[in-house]
Structure formats: structure tokens, C-alpha cells
Design a protein around this motif. Structure first.
Motif, PDB file in Angstrom:
ATOM      1  N   PRO A 346     -18.016 -55.166 -35.019  1.00 43.44           N
ATOM      2  CA  PRO A 346     -17.490 -54.548 -33.793  1.00 43.44           C
ATOM      3  C   PRO A 346     -16.230 -55.230 -33.271  1.00 43.44           C
ATOM      4  N   ALA A 347     -16.153 -56.545 -33.422  1.00 43.08           N
ATOM      5  CA  ALA A 347     -14.964 -57.248 -32.936  1.00 43.08           C
ATOM      6  C   ALA A 347     -13.730 -56.830 -33.729  1.00 43.08           C
ATOM      7  N   LEU A 348     -13.869 -56.708 -35.051  1.00 42.50           N
ATOM      8  CA  LEU A 348     -12.743 -56.253 -35.869  1.00 42.50           C
ATOM      9  C   LEU A 348     -12.421 -54.790 -35.577  1.00 42.50           C
ATOM     10  N   GLN A 349     -13.453 -53.988 -35.287  1.00 44.62           N
ATOM     11  CA  GLN A 349     -13.216 -52.601 -34.903  1.00 44.62           C
ATOM     12  C   GLN A 349     -12.353 -52.545 -33.647  1.00 44.62           C
ATOM     13  N   GLU A 350     -12.680 -53.373 -32.695  1.00 46.95           N
ATOM     14  CA  GLU A 350     -11.911 -53.397 -31.453  1.00 46.95           C
ATOM     15  C   GLU A 350     -10.478 -53.855 -31.706  1.00 46.95           C
ATOM     16  N   ILE A 351     -10.318 -54.844 -32.582  1.00 47.43           N
ATOM     17  CA  ILE A 351      -8.972 -55.302 -32.930  1.00 47.43           C
ATOM     18  C   ILE A 351      -8.178 -54.168 -33.573  1.00 47.43           C
ATOM     19  N   ALA A 352      -8.840 -53.416 -34.442  1.00 53.04           N
ATOM     20  CA  ALA A 352      -8.169 -52.291 -35.108  1.00 53.04           C
ATOM     21  C   ALA A 352      -7.777 -51.218 -34.095  1.00 53.04           C
ATOM     22  N   GLN A 353      -8.701 -50.886 -33.181  1.00 50.06           N
ATOM     23  CA  GLN A 353      -8.400 -49.867 -32.188  1.00 50.06           C
ATOM     24  C   GLN A 353      -7.247 -50.310 -31.297  1.00 50.06           C
ATOM     25  N   ASN A 354      -7.282 -51.563 -30.872  1.00 47.62           N
ATOM     26  CA  ASN A 354      -6.221 -52.060 -30.003  1.00 47.62           C
ATOM     27  C   ASN A 354      -4.874 -52.090 -30.721  1.00 47.62           C
ATOM     28  N   ALA A 355      -4.888 -52.456 -32.006  1.00 48.45           N
ATOM     29  CA  ALA A 355      -3.630 -52.497 -32.767  1.00 48.45           C
ATOM     30  C   ALA A 355      -2.974 -51.123 -32.789  1.00 48.45           C
ATOM     31  N   ILE A 356      -3.803 -50.086 -32.831  1.00 48.64           N
ATOM     32  CA  ILE A 356      -3.265 -48.714 -32.860  1.00 48.64           C
ATOM     33  C   ILE A 356      -2.814 -48.274 -31.477  1.00 48.64           C
ATOM     34  N   GLU A 358      -2.080 -49.903 -28.842  1.00 49.53           N
ATOM     35  CA  GLU A 358      -0.960 -50.637 -28.252  1.00 49.53           C
ATOM     36  C   GLU A 358       0.382 -50.094 -28.737  1.00 49.53           C
ATOM     37  N   VAL A 359       0.386 -49.426 -29.866  1.00 53.79           N
ATOM     38  CA  VAL A 359       1.626 -48.870 -30.418  1.00 53.79           C
ATOM     39  C   VAL A 359       1.720 -47.370 -30.142  1.00 53.79           C
ATOM     40  N   LEU A 360       0.584 -46.677 -30.244  1.00 49.96           N
ATOM     41  CA  LEU A 360       0.540 -45.233 -30.028  1.00 49.96           C
ATOM     42  C   LEU A 360      -0.352 -44.954 -28.823  1.00 49.96           C
ATOM     43  N   PHE A 385      -8.786 -45.879 -35.649  1.00 46.03           N
ATOM     44  CA  PHE A 385      -8.104 -44.602 -35.518  1.00 46.03           C
ATOM     45  C   PHE A 385      -7.684 -44.437 -34.067  1.00 46.03           C
ATOM     46  N   GLY A 386      -6.784 -43.500 -33.824  1.00 49.26           N
ATOM     47  CA  GLY A 386      -6.355 -43.258 -32.465  1.00 49.26           C
ATOM     48  C   GLY A 386      -4.929 -42.735 -32.447  1.00 49.26           C
ATOM     49  N   PRO A 387      -4.398 -42.459 -31.262  1.00 50.79           N
ATOM     50  CA  PRO A 387      -5.006 -42.734 -29.956  1.00 50.79           C
ATOM     51  C   PRO A 387      -6.110 -41.774 -29.540  1.00 50.79           C
ATOM     52  N   THR A 644       9.712 -44.114 -39.937  1.00 47.60           N
ATOM     53  CA  THR A 644       9.557 -44.526 -41.332  1.00 47.60           C
ATOM     54  C   THR A 644       8.387 -45.498 -41.446  1.00 47.60           C
ATOM     55  N   GLY A 645       8.028 -45.788 -42.684  1.00 50.09           N
ATOM     56  CA  GLY A 645       6.938 -46.730 -42.902  1.00 50.09           C
ATOM     57  C   GLY A 645       7.241 -48.121 -42.396  1.00 50.09           C
ATOM     58  N   GLY A 646       8.513 -48.482 -42.340  1.00 52.67           N
ATOM     59  CA  GLY A 646       8.876 -49.808 -41.869  1.00 52.67           C
ATOM     60  C   GLY A 646       8.833 -49.954 -40.367  1.00 52.67           C
ATOM     61  N   CYS A 647       8.532 -48.865 -39.649  1.00 52.24           N
ATOM     62  CA  CYS A 647       8.530 -48.937 -38.194  1.00 52.24           C
ATOM     63  C   CYS A 647       7.095 -48.934 -37.667  1.00 52.24           C
ATOM     64  N   LEU A 648       6.588 -47.828 -37.145  1.00 51.64           N
ATOM     65  CA  LEU A 648       5.298 -47.814 -36.453  1.00 51.64           C
ATOM     66  C   LEU A 648       4.132 -48.303 -37.320  1.00 51.64           C
ATOM     67  N   PRO A 649       3.980 -47.839 -38.566  1.00 50.04           N
ATOM     68  CA  PRO A 649       2.846 -48.335 -39.366  1.00 50.04           C
ATOM     69  C   PRO A 649       2.899 -49.842 -39.586  1.00 50.04           C
ATOM     70  N   THR A 650       4.087 -50.372 -39.819  1.00 48.68           N
ATOM     71  CA  THR A 650       4.216 -51.814 -40.060  1.00 48.68           C
ATOM     72  C   THR A 650       3.904 -52.609 -38.798  1.00 48.68           C
ATOM     73  N   ILE A 651       4.294 -52.083 -37.633  1.00 46.62           N
ATOM     74  CA  ILE A 651       3.970 -52.758 -36.373  1.00 46.62           C
ATOM     75  C   ILE A 651       2.458 -52.804 -36.174  1.00 46.62           C
ATOM     76  N   ILE A 652       1.794 -51.678 -36.415  1.00 44.08           N
ATOM     77  CA  ILE A 652       0.333 -51.626 -36.268  1.00 44.08           C
ATOM     78  C   ILE A 652      -0.313 -52.600 -37.245  1.00 44.08           C
ATOM     79  N   TRP A 653       0.158 -52.588 -38.482  1.00 43.62           N
ATOM     80  CA  TRP A 653      -0.392 -53.490 -39.504  1.00 43.62           C
ATOM     81  C   TRP A 653      -0.248 -54.942 -39.071  1.00 43.62           C
ATOM     82  N   ARG A 654       0.936 -55.300 -38.603  1.00 46.02           N
ATOM     83  CA  ARG A 654       1.166 -56.685 -38.179  1.00 46.02           C
ATOM     84  C   ARG A 654       0.234 -57.058 -37.030  1.00 46.02           C
TER      85      ARG A 654
END
Length: 896
Positions: A346-356, A358-360, A385-387, A644-654
């Protein structure tokens, strides 16, 4: 519950069960006759029913049902299953009925006694049928003129519950009584009472005392008090009428009756009863009475991770250990009382949701799906997944292509992120990272993709210039990778490699060359798995979300994971990883993908910026991020313009990787070093014509680039090369050839005679000539170390400097007295100009560099790509992206 299928058997009068039934008939028939006769005498039976007919009916019905046998052997009431997260906490409850079976040992004695007091006080003493109660019931039926009560024992009620036969008829009562006596011969009282209390319906879709304790009081059955047990027992006969939610006053009154029955049966004392019997004033509200009852309603909570839970249910239907087909597996999941242990944290799930989020942040804008796995085990760590939330309600979405089978019936095109698989396919085909070509745009296939109508171009459709694999990977050159699939691997080779590495839920078309640029729809789970193969030294571990499944008795019936296989060599995995570090360190992801430790990955953007990806990994974690609209269409964002892939997806990944690494406390780990590139001696092609020189280099697996220079030698002649002939270089290295245009003036011999070696060499170099030195014995000591002759080869343009040295004894003895050396004797070559200790005469390399190994690719290690235009940290467009991929196009066309 449906009646069990019992085979009918013909009665045998030597069978003890048949004799038992005959005896029971002898005892029951008079009661039935009395009931019927009295009813007739009272005028309650409108027509005369002959005694012979009643007797015949009973005799017939006695043998109209089969022996029950040991009906409880292996029997377990259907009960709910539970899904647990990686920490053992409940994620969701799966059920056809809300029931949790408990053992008799888990049921407190006062809870058992509450049931016995109100349902069957003689349970511990009778043999299945309470004859005294039957007599009372018969008299009651006589008075009523019909069968209104049956004096059923708990054993008889259990028979009714198990068989599902509830009609009040002579036939059913007869069968029930016979079965009850037979059942008590095959089962203990505790076994019967345990199943009865688990089978009981207690209102509000709650079955069994275990689930009822949780639902009505929010506690385990072991914690029930006397008054709470009495309330539940009081619901047995009329669960709806005595429902404390709908009619709390009736439930309270019934509870108090049961408490008094417990006193009458001597299960509790009067003092114990007085301590818990509480009435309710007439003016008390329903809520006040519910408080008196001590209710703490705890309905089953909705799944906390609905997307992940749906994914788990999809996986459960595919596990053979759970049944012969999907229907049987689903039934076991809903009724089998399984404990399903999953990998989700659940903690990693929350990290994943927040990563998304916070960008979208705009639910009406682009959506994202993130999947992260542990490449060393295949364990699925998080699915974000999200937002928008997952679901079919307002403001929710089911278009989430994170994993197959849930959220979307298809994946999304990965763009240039798919080039990672072509890197491995090319390495397996023998292409080295040093392989260098020019990349004019568009590309016109001449090999395995010829005549396909596919002519991909680079991002701006201009020339990408000459580059090796490292540079092409860093800036995502479409033309370079189109050339690889066209000349070396073909689409079949690419499809085979990608499938081995992890693309298992998409059937890649082996005839589509555009797959190299991401034309096939894939899922983030497969992409994370495929890249994870490179992170794990070429070992692919099948992704899994279910760690284990235990049956209702705690026996493990399934275990996930531990399905790992070496699918590519460790050397190819290390080489590919070294190349994929380029996009993060100095390529398309360099602006947004830095995470403060070694990482590798690849961006991807599809035609018209409809889908954007970044897939990246460290040795312990591989994560894929997709961003796109629910209906594929162009995305724009103030932070990056066209997305592009170098923008929003890379920010979420980071964002996800930085926080997930910290949460998991992962140590900084580097990747294995890439293998040393296979190398060979560069052929000497100076003096050859251009076409012959290029072919000679190609045969030795070197590439060539021609530069035309003004030179006097015949047009098309190779007049110089770098690296020089005879030097060692990695295969695939680019050899630059200087090609004569035939217009230059022949070089003149510089004035160097009489100069020392160092000075003469510098004069020659200043004149654009790279001299070689040869020695010649001289008798005059003053000429030793002095240039005594200089000449230029008319064909090669090579300047040769003849340097005097001391004569040997043999030379002096054979030499006639003469004046100055005339150069007629064959000179002896030096190794290099400027040498202090001259070795034995030996010709030097024709490149004039003394045979020193060039360092075009760091001494044979993998070439490191230079920064993209704009300098380090300046995000180049996603290479050749977006990719003008050939069909298939995205499934949904926003233009209709």
C-alpha cells in the motif's frame, strides 16, 4: 444451499437403516393418524380420508428417499475469501455469501448455549429426534387442523439447511427425522452444532455466527458477551422480523426472551441474567434501542485498491490449481474461504498515485498508468493510475492499459521506447555498439524492409549525421534503428527478442518493420518486465501479483513467483544497459530523468504525440510509465508543448523512483560493466579506389565515411585514412577516408637535407606531409643523425627522409672510398621520428603514427555518446520521435 446429489437406492429389509425407518414409521404413523382423525372429528377435514390411504402414503414415502450416508464428511459451508496485501492486511473480501466459518473450539460456550436454549435444549441428550417435542407438536397440529410446527431439533434443522428442502409436508418431515437419526450415528454433537451455527442465516446477508459477530458488534466471535450472543440466537427463527437494524425493539425483546430461556435451561444463573436483561422505555427511539443492544455495525468495506483487486480476480481465473475451468475457479474464490496473499505494498501504491497526481492534476486531461516490478523476482510492486479513479461511475475511467485483462482491452503504442528491444536483437545479430552510419532522413529500406512502403524519418526530417549506436540511442534516431531492423534483424528477429524478454501479452506481427518504432500496442507491465530483463543480467522473471493462496484450513495450494529464465546473455544485457544509460545521462531524458544513481531507460512518443512513455530501471526496480488521453489524441502541456516521452512520463517516473527507492531503502548499485567490444585490425586501404576501400572495410566489419580532399593523385583514390591501417579498433568503428579529387598539385620536397631528425620532421609536418624515416650508413661522423636525402613517392605522396647513421664494419669493409653518399644504397628505415634509442631497421606503419592504437571508443569499451545539441541537460526532442510508424494505427481514432 442446493441439496447434495444423493444416489437413490432400493431398500433392503436387512439394511439397519431401513429397519430404523420402519421403526420410525411405526412410531410416527399413529401420531399422524391421531392428528388426522381428530381434525375430522372437529370438522376441520371436509372430506373423509381413508385410514388405508394415510397408511399407504406413509409406507410409500418411507422408501422414497435414499440413505443419507455421512453427509457431513468433507462438508464446509460456503464462505468468503480474503485478499491480503504484502503486509498481511486486508485489501478486499470476495464472497457469494458473507460467511466466515469458525470451529466449535472458537465458539465460546455461552454462545453455544444461547443457541441451544432457544432452539433445542435437549440437543445434548437426544439422538436426532425429540420424541417428546414431536408429541407436543402433534397435539398442536391436531388443534390447528394442519401441520404448523414440526418440533425440529437442531440436527433436523441442519438437514433442512443442507438439503434446501424447507416445505412443511409429511414427506419432508419423515425424511428429515430419518436423516437426523442417521446423521447423529455418523457425526458428533460438536460437529453438528458447529456446522449449524456456521450455516445459520442472521439477516442483512450475513451467514454464520462468526460473520454476525463482526457485522453487528465489530468483534471476533470469541469476544461476544451473553447478551450479544442472545441477540444473535434470537434471530435464528425469524432473522428479518428480529433484525436489530430494521426493528431494534423486536430484537431487544427477543434477546431478553433468549436470556430467560438460558436461565430455564440452567445455562446461566438468575443473577447473570439480571445483569444483562435491559428493557427499553416505550418512548425510546430506534437509535437509543440500538445503543442498548450495543450495536457496532461493521459492513464489509469496499476494496481499497479496486483496480488491483480486479486484476487479482482476473489472475485467479487463470490458475489451474483452483479448478478445472474459469467458472469452477471463480466459484472456489467466492465460496472456498481462501486466503490470497498478494505482492502489492500500500505504501508503494500511494507513492505511485502521488507521483502521477502531482504531475497530472486535471481529471479531464491526459491519464497515466504506472507499473513497477522487482526484476530480480518478478514481483509486481505497484500499479498506479490517475488522475481519474478507476471505475465505471461519473468522473471515473476504465481506460487504464497498465496490465492486460483489466481496465482496457488493448495496450497503447510505445513509440521509440521499443527500440530497446532492437538494441538487444542487433547485438545478438553480431552488430556492435561501435557500428556507425550516416543517418539521412527519410530512410529508404533496401534490405528486409524493402518494398514495404515504410520510409521513416527523423524528428525534423533532416539528416541526423553520422553516429554509432550509443549516439543513436541517446537521441533516439529513427533512421539508425530503421537501418538496424532493415539490414540485420528483420522484424521477425525483433519480435522474437522482444517476446523472449517480456512482451508476452501482445502478439507481435513478425512482418511489420515499424514495430521497431513502437507500432504495436503493449502494456506497461510487459514493458517493465522486458526492461527488467536487462536489469537482471538477461534473466526474465515472470511478473506475479499473487504470492500464495491458502485454502480454508490454511494449506498452501498455490505459490507464485520463482519462474525465472535466462532469455538473453548477460553480456548482451550489460551492453544494452550501457547504451540505455545514454538517454538519461545525455539524451532525451536527461532533463527530467536524473535520480542521483546509475539508471537506464528509454523514452517513447507516438505519431502526433498521442502516447508518451518512459521505461527505466535500476538493478533492483524496473518501472514503466504511460501518458495519454483516454481516446488517443494529440497532447499538449505548458511544461513541454507537445508532450513527448522525455517530458511528463519521465517526470512521473523520476518522482516515483526517487521516493520508492527511499521507501525500500535500496542501496546504490551500479550495473555490470559492458563487455569489451570485439575488435580487429583495421585494413590498410590507402592507395585503393574509394569503392574498393569501402568494400574492404565492410568485409572486415568496419564502416566508412568518405571526405573528398584536393589532391594530385587520381580522382577517387584513398589518400589517407583514420584510424590508420593496421591499428586495432572495435568492429563497426567508422573509418574516415580522404578521397582525392584529382585536382591538387603534387607536393614539393621540403628543404630538409642537412637538418636533424626533429627539425626536419617539424618542417615536413608544417608542409602537410607526414614523413617516414629510413636510415643509411655513412662514413662521415658529422652526418650521423642528419637528413641526407628526402624524396616523395609519386603515387602515394609519401615523404621519406633518409637519415645518416654509423656504418657497420661490414659496410665499411665493402665500401670503396667515395665522396658523399649518393643514396644508391637501399636505406634502412627507422621506427619513428624523434626516437632516441634506434632499434634494428624496421618499416613503420603507413599511417605515420608509429602504430599507436587510436582511441575512438575509449580503448575498446562501449562508446559514450556526446551530449545532444544544446548541451548536457538540454532536452532534445525524443530523437526521431514521434515515429511515423506504419499501421496498425491506434485503435481509437479521435477524428472518427
Amino acid at each position: 444451499m442446493a441439496s447434495p446429489s444423493l444416489p437413490l437406492q432400493q431398500p433392503s429389509y436387512s439394511d439397519p437403516h431401513v429397519l430404523l425407518r420402519l421403526l420410525l414409521a411405526i412410531l410416527l404413523v399413529p401420531l399422524l393418524i391421531i392428528g388426522a382423525g381428530t381434525a375430522f372429528g372437529a370438522g376441520l377435514v371436509p372430506t373423509v380420508q381413508p385410514l388405508a390411504h394415510i397408511t399407504n402414503r406413509v409406507n410409500t414415502e418411507v422408501f422414497d428417499f435414499p440413505p443419507i450416508g455421512d453427509i457431513l464428511e468433507g462438508y464446509r459451508a460456503p464462505e468468503r475469501s480474503v485478499i491480503l496485501d504484502a503486509n498481511g492486511d486486508e485489501l478486499a473480501v470476495l464472497r457469494a455469501v458473507n460467511r466466515v466459518n469458525v470451529t466449535i473450539e472458537e465458539i465460546p460456550l455461552h454462545v453455544q448455549n444461547a443457541v441451544l436454549a432457544t432452539e433445542d435444549q435437549e440437543f445434548r441428550n437426544h439422538q436426532g429426534v425429540n420424541w417428546r417435542a414431536i408429541g407436543r407438536a402433534a397435539l398442536g397440529n391436531i388443534r390447528a387442523g394442519d401441520i404448523e410446527s414440526g418440533a425440529s431439533t437442531i440436527t433436523q434443522q441442519l438437514i433442512k439447511n443442507i438439503t434446501g428442502q424447507a416445505e412443511t409436508t409429511i414427506e419432508r418431515k419423515m425424511a428429515e427425522a430419518v436423516y437426523a437419526i442417521e446423521l447423529e450415528q455418523n457425526a458428533t454433537k460438536d460437529e453438528i452444532l458447529e456446522i449449524y451455527m456456521n450455516e445459520a442465516y442472521l439477516g442483512n446477508q450475513v451467514y454464520g455466527f462468526g460473520a454476525a459477530a463482526e457485522f453487528y458488534f465489530g468483534k471476533d466471535i470469541s469476544q461476544l458477551t451473553i447478551d450479544e450472543a442472545a441477540m444473535l440466537a434470537g434471530m435464528l427463527r425469524a432473522p428479518n422480523a428480529n433484525d436489530p437494524l430494521n426493528d431494534p425493539r423486536a430484537a431487544l425483546e427477543r434477546r431478553n426472551i433468549v436470556i430467560q430461556q438460558m436461565v430455564s435451561a440452567e445455562f446461566i444463573t438468575e443473577d447473570e441474567a439480571l445483569a444483562v436483561v435491559v428493557g427499553a422505555p416505550a418512548e425510546a427511539t430506534d437509535d437509543q434501542i440500538r445503543d442498548i443492544l450495543g450495536l457496532n455495525i461493521q459492513p464489509i468495506a469496499e476494496a481499497e485498491q479496486p483496480f488491483f483487486v480486479n486484476y487479482i480476480r482476473t489472475l485467479l481465473r487463470e490458475i489451474p490449481e483452483l479448478g478445472v475451468d474459469a467458472e469452477a475457479r471463480e466459484r472456489l474464490v467466492l465460496e472456498g474461504g481462501l486466503t490470497i496473499n498478494t505482492t502489492v505494498d500500500p505504501a508503494l501504491q500511494e507513492i505511485a498515485q502521488n507521483a502521477i497526481t502531482e504531475v497530472l492534476s486535471n481529471p479531464d486531461g491526459p491519464q497515466s498508468a504506472l507499473t513497477s516490478i522487482d526484476p530480480q523476482t518478478g514481483q509486481i510492486l505497484a500499479i498506479g493510475f490517475g488522475p481519474k479513479e478507476f471505475g465505471s461511475g461519473p468522473g471515473q475511467t476504465e481506460v487504464l492499459p497498465a496490465v492486460p485483462g483489466v481496465g482496457s482491452s488493448f495496450g497503447r503504442q510505445p513509440g521509440s521506447s521499443f527500440k530497446a528491444f532492437e538494441i538487444v536483437a542487433a547485438l545478438e545479430a553480431g552488430v556492435t555498439p561501435a557500428y556507425t552510419i550516416d543517418t539521412p532522413s527519410p530512410y529508404n529500406p533496401t534490405g528486409q524492409c524493402a518494398n514495404s512502403g515504410w520510409n521513416p524519418g527523423n524528428y525534423s526530417d533532416g539528416s541526423g549525421g553520422t553516429m554509432n549506436m550509443a549516439r543513436a540511442t541517446a537521441i533516439s534516431s529513427n533512421v539508425y534503428f530503421a537501418h538496424l531492423v532493415d539490414r540485420f534483424t528483420g522484424p521477425q528477429g525483433l519480435a522474437d527478442t522482444a517476446t523472449r524478454m517480456g512482451i508476452r501479452n501482445t502478439e507481435l506481427d513478425p512482418s511489420i518493420c515499424a514495430t521497431v518504432l513502437g507500432a504495436s500496442e503493449v502494456y506497461p507491465l510487459d514493458m517493465a518486465s522486458g526492461f527488467g530483463t536487462m536489469a537482471n543480467d538477461g534473466i526474465r522473471c515472470e511478473p506475479f501479483a499473487i504470492q500464495s493462496i491458502e485454502d480454508a484450513d490454511g494449506n498452501e495450494i498455490y505459490r507464485g513467483g520463482d519462474r525465472c529464465e535466462q532469455v538473453i546473455s548477460p553480456e548482451h544485457a550489460a551492453a544494452a544497459t550501457s547504451l540505455l544509460r545514454g538517454p538519461i545521462e545525455n539524451g532525451t531524458a536527461s532533463r527530467n530523468g536524473q535520480i542521483g544513481r546509475p539508471a537506464a531507460g528509454k523514452t517513447g512518443t507516438t505519431q502526433d504525440w498521442r502516447d508518451a512513455w518512459f521505461v527505466g530501471y535500476v538493478p533492483q526496480m524496473s518501472t514503466a510509465v504511460w501518458v495519454g488521453n483516454e481516446t488517443p489524441s494529440t497532447m499538449r502541456d505548458s511544461r513541454c508543448g507537445n508532450v513527448t516521452g522525455g517530458c511528463l512520463p519521465t517526470i512521473i517516473w523520476r518522482n516515483f523512483m526517487v521516493n520508492a527507492i527511499e521507501y525500500r531503502n535500496l542501496e546504490v548499485a551500479d550495473f555490470p560493466p559492458p563487455p569489451r567490444l570485439p575488435s580487429d585490425r583495421v585494413p590498410s586501404v590507402v592507395g585503393m579506389m574509394e569503392e574498393q576501400a569501402i568494400a574492404t572495410l565492410a568485409d572486415a566489419e568496419f564502416s566508412a565515411e568518405s571526405v573528398v580532399v584536393a589532391d594530385y593523385r587520381p580522382e577517387g583514390t584513398v589518400v589517407a585514412q583514420s584510424p590508420s591501417g593496421g591499428s586495432e579498433a572495435p568492429r563497426g568503428t567508422l573509418v574516415v577516408l580522404n578521397i582525392s579529387d584529382g585536382t591538387g598539385a603534387p607536393p614539393e620536397v621540403p628543404e630538409v637535407v642537412g637538418l636533424g631528425i626533429e627539425e626536419a620532421t617539424q618542417v615536413a609536418l608544417n608542409a602537410g606531409l607526414d614523413p617516414i624515416l629510413v636510415e643509411q650508413g655513412v662514413s662521415d661522423p658529422d652526418l650521423i643523425g642528419v637528413v641526407i636525402d628526402a624524396r616523395i613517392d609519386g603515387e602515394t605522396g609519401q615523404l621519406t627522409l633518409v637519415v645518416g647513421r654509423e656504418q657497420t664494419e661490414e659496410e665499411a669493409a665493402s665500401e670503396e672510398p667515395s665522396e658523399e653518399p649518393d643514396g644508391s644504397e637501399p636505406p634502412e628505415p627507422l621506427v619513428s621520428p624523434g626516437a632516441t634509442d634506434l632499434p634494428d631497421p624496421q618499416p613503420t606503419d603507413d599511417g605515420g603514427d608509429g602504430g599507436e592504437e587510436p582511441d575512438p571508443v575509449d580503448g575498446g569499451e562501449l562508446p559514450q555518446p556526446p551530449p545532444p545539441d544544446g548541451g548536457p541537460g538540454e532536452e532534445a526532442p525524443d530523437g526521431g520521435e514521434p515515429d511515423p510508424a506504419e499501421p496498425p494505427e491506434p485503435v481509437v481514432d479521435p477524428d472518427g
